[in-house]
Scaffold this active site. Structure first.
Site, PDB file in Angstrom:
ATOM      1  NE  ARG A 106      -3.088   0.641  -0.757  1.00  0.00           N
ATOM      2  CZ  ARG A 106      -3.300   0.721  -2.046  1.00  0.00           C
ATOM      3  NH1 ARG A 106      -2.917   1.799  -2.727  1.00  0.00           N
ATOM      4  NH2 ARG A 106      -3.873  -0.274  -2.696  1.00  0.00           N
ATOM      5  CE  LYS A 141      -1.526  28.409  -4.572  1.00  0.00           C
ATOM      6  NZ  LYS A 141      -2.518  28.947  -5.532  1.00  0.00           N
ATOM      7  CE  LYS A 173       2.236  35.367  -4.129  1.00  0.00           C
ATOM      8  NZ  LYS A 173       1.544  34.074  -4.168  1.00  0.00           N
ATOM      9  CD  GLU A 203       1.041  38.409  -6.539  1.00  0.00           C
ATOM     10  OE1 GLU A 203       1.207  37.195  -6.348  1.00  0.00           O
ATOM     11  OE2 GLU A 203       0.216  39.102  -5.915  1.00  0.00           O
ATOM     12  CG  ASP A 225      -1.628  37.036  -9.251  1.00  0.00           C
ATOM     13  OD1 ASP A 225      -1.627  35.810  -9.479  1.00  0.00           O
ATOM     14  OD2 ASP A 225      -2.354  37.569  -8.391  1.00  0.00           O
TER      15      ASP A 225
END
Length: 285
Positions: A106, A141, A173, A203, A225
């Site tokens: 597994r 992510k 960002k 960004e 973005d």
């Protein structure tokens, strides 16, 4: 697709991840089903087969999983990580104690199926950039604790890696800009403290912000973005190669060809790691 030519990670980097997964799966008293029904001394040869077509990743990890359970298992990896496979193709054979094979099954399949799914989706994205200079890259992510192997799977699919951690590069960002007082303020602050070894990316959401970045200087890369295609085309014209351009935000498979044709250097997509479907693999005795 041919296997990637870079060297594999050393087993010792991957072993802790695999060991933790095996420990989780064994629980407090091991595989009570196998101990109950498989007599001692029973041996088998099992085959790890692809039940769908795609690009393989996780073969190294599958081998580690079986060998951590039982170092005496004889394992033959027939298809290397980064290889395209067809439905029904045998990827690996495992021969030895049936109980050991069942105990490792597994965890080996969980890793190999998940990572092959990421590699397969990445390969689909990369195929959409044919004829352009654009590279496909992942993001942070990723599944907590599995970033290393999920980013490795992106490489196996022909993609490239973005930051592995917050300490790899400076990525400014929108929230940084808002909190620090604007584009000029953040770039000036960055230039005052950044090492010459550290890349700086910022960004922007609009062409006006991009123009300000170009005036201030100090950024190596600009993340565009959530821009539509005409805006991306204009951004490429404005920069004239002065900075590396990365398009990001809602980069789904059906948009990649269009965006890569704009001339951006990179397209980053979190979907590569957070939305990839597991490739169907199975272990057959």
């Amino acid at each position: 697709m041919t296997p990637m030519t870079y060297a594999a990670l050393p087993d010792l980097v991957l072993e802790p991840l695999v060991r933790n997964a095996l420990t989780e799966d064994m629980g407090t008293f091991g595989d009570i089903t196998t101990r109950a029904v498989i007599p001692a001394g029973v041996t088998y040869q099992a085959k790890l087969n692809a039940r769908d077509e795609g690009v393989v990743s996780g073969m190294q990890i599958a081998r580690i999983a079986f060998h951590l359970v039982d170092p005496s298992l004889k394992i033959d990896t027939l298809v290397g990580d980064g290889s395209a496979v067809t439905k029904g193709q045998t990827l690996m054979t495992i021969e030895g104690a049936a109980s050991s094979i069942l105990m490792g099954e597994r965890v080996a399949l969980n890793f190999a199926g998940r990572l092959s799914g990421i590699a397969s989706l990445t390969a689909q994205f990369v195929a959409q950039t044919a004829g352009t200079k654009t590279r496909i890259t992942c993001t942070r992510k990723t599944t907590p604790g599995l970033r290393t192997v999920e980013k490795l799977a992106v490489l196996h699919g022909g993609g490239f890696n973005h930051r592995f951690s917050l300490s790899d590069a400076i990525l400014i960002k929108d929230n940084h800009i808002a909190a620090a007082g604007g584009i000029r303020a953040v770039l000036d602050a960055t230039k005052a403290v950044a090492s010459h070894m550290v890349k700086v990316e910022i960004e922007v959401d609009t062409l006006e912000q991009l123009a300000e970045v170009l005036e201030v200087d100090g950024a190596d890369n600009v993340l565009l973005d959530n821009m539509d295609t005409p805006t991306l085309i204009e951004a490429v014209k404005m920069t004239e190669g002065r900075v590396v351009l990365e398009a990001s935000g809602n980069m789904k498979l059906d948009r990649i060809a269009e965006v890569s044709a704009t001339g951006v250097d990179y397209i980053s997509s979190g979907a590569l790691t957070h939305s990839a479907m597991t490739l169907d693999l199975g272990l057959d005795f």
